[in-house]
Design an enzyme around this catalytic site. Structure first.
Site, mmCIF file in Angstrom:
data_model
loop_
_atom_site.group_PDB
_atom_site.id
_atom_site.type_symbol
_atom_site.label_atom_id
_atom_site.label_comp_id
_atom_site.label_asym_id
_atom_site.label_seq_id
_atom_site.Cartn_x
_atom_site.Cartn_y
_atom_site.Cartn_z
ATOM 1 N N TYR A 142 0.807 -1.420 0.100
ATOM 2 C CA TYR A 142 0.016 0.081 -0.129
ATOM 3 C C TYR A 142 0.797 1.292 -0.083
ATOM 4 O O TYR A 142 0.391 2.332 -0.523
ATOM 5 C CB TYR A 142 -0.929 0.049 1.162
ATOM 6 C CG TYR A 142 -2.247 -0.539 1.092
ATOM 7 C CD1 TYR A 142 -2.443 -1.952 0.672
ATOM 8 C CD2 TYR A 142 -3.568 0.230 1.366
ATOM 9 C CE1 TYR A 142 -3.604 -2.675 0.603
ATOM 10 C CE2 TYR A 142 -4.471 -0.347 1.216
ATOM 11 C CZ TYR A 142 -4.657 -1.889 0.990
ATOM 12 O OH TYR A 142 -5.957 -2.300 0.836
ATOM 13 N N ASP A 221 -3.065 -18.289 -0.020
ATOM 14 C CA ASP A 221 -3.847 -18.710 -0.837
ATOM 15 C C ASP A 221 -4.869 -19.763 -0.115
ATOM 16 O O ASP A 221 -5.906 -20.180 -0.210
ATOM 17 C CB ASP A 221 -3.282 -19.306 -2.234
ATOM 18 C CG ASP A 221 -2.014 -20.111 -1.906
ATOM 19 O OD1 ASP A 221 -1.403 -19.898 -0.649
ATOM 20 O OD2 ASP A 221 -1.583 -20.647 -2.907
ATOM 21 N N ASP A 245 -6.367 -6.834 4.017
ATOM 22 C CA ASP A 245 -7.714 -6.388 3.417
ATOM 23 C C ASP A 245 -8.388 -7.351 2.691
ATOM 24 O O ASP A 245 -9.649 -7.221 2.777
ATOM 25 C CB ASP A 245 -6.983 -5.439 2.369
ATOM 26 C CG ASP A 245 -8.115 -4.686 1.569
ATOM 27 O OD1 ASP A 245 -8.923 -4.100 2.442
ATOM 28 O OD2 ASP A 245 -8.097 -4.402 0.318
HETATM 29 C C1 IPM Z 1 -10.326 -1.111 4.054
HETATM 30 C C2 IPM Z 1 -10.619 -0.216 2.774
HETATM 31 C C3 IPM Z 1 -9.486 0.525 2.428
HETATM 32 C C4 IPM Z 1 -8.128 -0.270 2.379
HETATM 33 C C5 IPM Z 1 -9.406 1.306 1.270
HETATM 34 C C6 IPM Z 1 -10.723 2.232 1.133
HETATM 35 C C7 IPM Z 1 -8.259 2.331 0.927
HETATM 36 O O1 IPM Z 1 -10.905 -1.452 1.619
HETATM 37 O O2 IPM Z 1 -10.342 -0.307 5.105
HETATM 38 O O3 IPM Z 1 -10.417 -2.313 4.220
HETATM 39 O O4 IPM Z 1 -7.788 -0.943 1.284
HETATM 40 O O5 IPM Z 1 -7.398 -0.580 3.177
HETATM 41 MN MN MN Z 2 -10.725 -3.449 2.395
#
Ligand code: IPM
Ligand code: MN
Length: 372
Positions: A142, A221, A245
């Site tokens: 990220y 996975d 995520d």
């Molecule tokens: C989450 C969301 C966020 C992320 C997005 C909105 C950037 O999906 O909080 O899980 O990917 O972390």
């Molecule tokens: Mn998310």
């Protein structure tokens, strides 16, 4: 207790669901003699519209000066459908996480007995599931270096982790496991990724300080498969940002609706509480958004400050609402006359009078006692 709470409702259904969480917190304050001050600020697409910035300076400053942050949701189709957009609502949330050092995202996943038949998974598979996901939130792919070649034909995102970043969240995960079922599962891709191999080494080292906690490893996975084949095998899942995520959205299927999943994002100095669902633009303003994830995020906020009885009362209210089918249509499509604020009103009622107002609530507010 005195708390200053920054409220960042954001986009789409964010303001509607956050409104119900604030309602729950206000009733808790009244019932338990706390003093909660709520201060509002803009974030996401609404902030882009107003200031051309998804995270205005004033919002960050407010968050830094507050004890906690209650966050709604961000995102707007206008930006999702435009790959060339330079400013995106999501940047607001990512920047906020980074600026406040919110490195641990805690996402509890539970199968509520009242909802076992709402999940597409079989009842006997999910009954009794109680998982807590610890997702690293300020590192990995990220936040790694991004690259797009001048001709726009090659792109890359770097996934980088340091020992320190892994250690600090691992400690939280092991501590959490000690007050749960004493098990941590590290989810990674150590058969392919160097960063995952670092995670394994560091987490194995940390685990020596927690001899009472069992540590095991799963490739992501396989973990994605195990999560729906046999979710009860998990207690605490520890993982990096992107894997966390993805698997936390997957895990929401166990509970029957993503509208139920709350989260806490914590760091050394600050803490933010938000539902894991997004801004659900199609539902905006229709009164159909499920406020439970936001209300449960408020419960996590209370727990963060040691207000455990208060948090428990909110959770009991939520369980009662689910049992009595005081829920939005994502859970009970037949209950489509029950709105977002009806659910919030019910929880509020429950907080003021947990023993006997529920039936009154249904008669007075909904005028349809038959639904129980
Ligand atoms: C989450 C969301 C966020 C992320 C997005 C909105 C950037 O999906 O909080 O899980 O990917 O972390
Ligand atoms: Mn998310």
């Amino acid at each position: 207790m005195k708390l200053k709470i920054a409220v960042l409702p954001g986009d789409g259904i964010g303001p509607e669901v956050t409104g119900q969480a604030v309602k729950a917190l206000k009733s808790i304050a009244t019932e338990f003699n706390h003093h909660f001050q709520f201060v509002y600020a803009d974030v996401g697409a609404v902030a882009i519209e107003k200031y051309n910035n998804p995270l205005p300076y004033a919002t960050v400053e407010l968050c830094k000066k507050s004890d906690a942050i209650l966050f709604g949701a961000i995102g707007h189709p206008k930006y999702d459908n435009d790959p060339n957009a330079k400013v995106r609502p999501e940047q607001g949330l990512l920047k906020l996480r980074k600026e406040l050092g919110l490195y641990a995202n805690i996402r509890p996943v539970k199968a509520y007995d009242a909802l076992l038949d709402k999940s597409p998974l079989k009842r006997h598979i999910i009954k009794g599931t109680d998982i807590c996901i610890y997702r690293e939130l300020t590192g990995g792919i990220y936040f790694g270096k991004k690259y797009l070649s001048d001709d726009g034909e090659i792109a890359s995102d770097l996934c980088e982790y340091s020992k320190k970043e892994i250690e600090r969240i691992a400690v939280l995960a092991f501590e959490a496991a000690q007050s749960r079922k004493n098990k941590v599962t590290l989810v990674d891709k150590a058969n392919v990724l160097e960063s995952s191999r670092l995670w394994r080494r560091v987490v194995t080292e940390i685990s020596k300080d927690y001899p009472d906690v069992e540590l095991d490893f799963l490739f992501v996975d396989n973990a994605a498969m195990q999560l729906i084949l046999n979710p009860k095998q998990f207690d605490v899942i520890l993982t990096e940002n992107l894997f966390g995520d993805i698997i936390s959205d997957e895990a929401s299927v166990i509970g029957g609706s993503i509208g139920l999943l709350a989260s806490a994002s914590v760091g050394a100095k600050h803490a933010l509480f938000e539902p894991i669902h997004g801004s659900f633009p199609q539902a905006t303003g229709k009164g159909i958004a499920n406020p439970i994830a936001s209300i449960l995020s408020a419960a996590m906020l209370l727990e963060h400050f040691g207000l455990n009885n208060e948090a428990e009362l909110i959770r009991l209210g939520v369980e009662k609402a689910l049992k009595l089918k005081i829920t939005t249509p994502d859970i009970n499509p037949e209950s489509n006359s029950i709105t977002t604020s009806n659910v919030g009103d019910f929880i509020e009622d429950f907080i003021y009078n947990p023993k006997d107002t529920n039936h009154n609530f249904i008669n007075i507010h909904l005028g349809q006692s038959t639904i129980i």
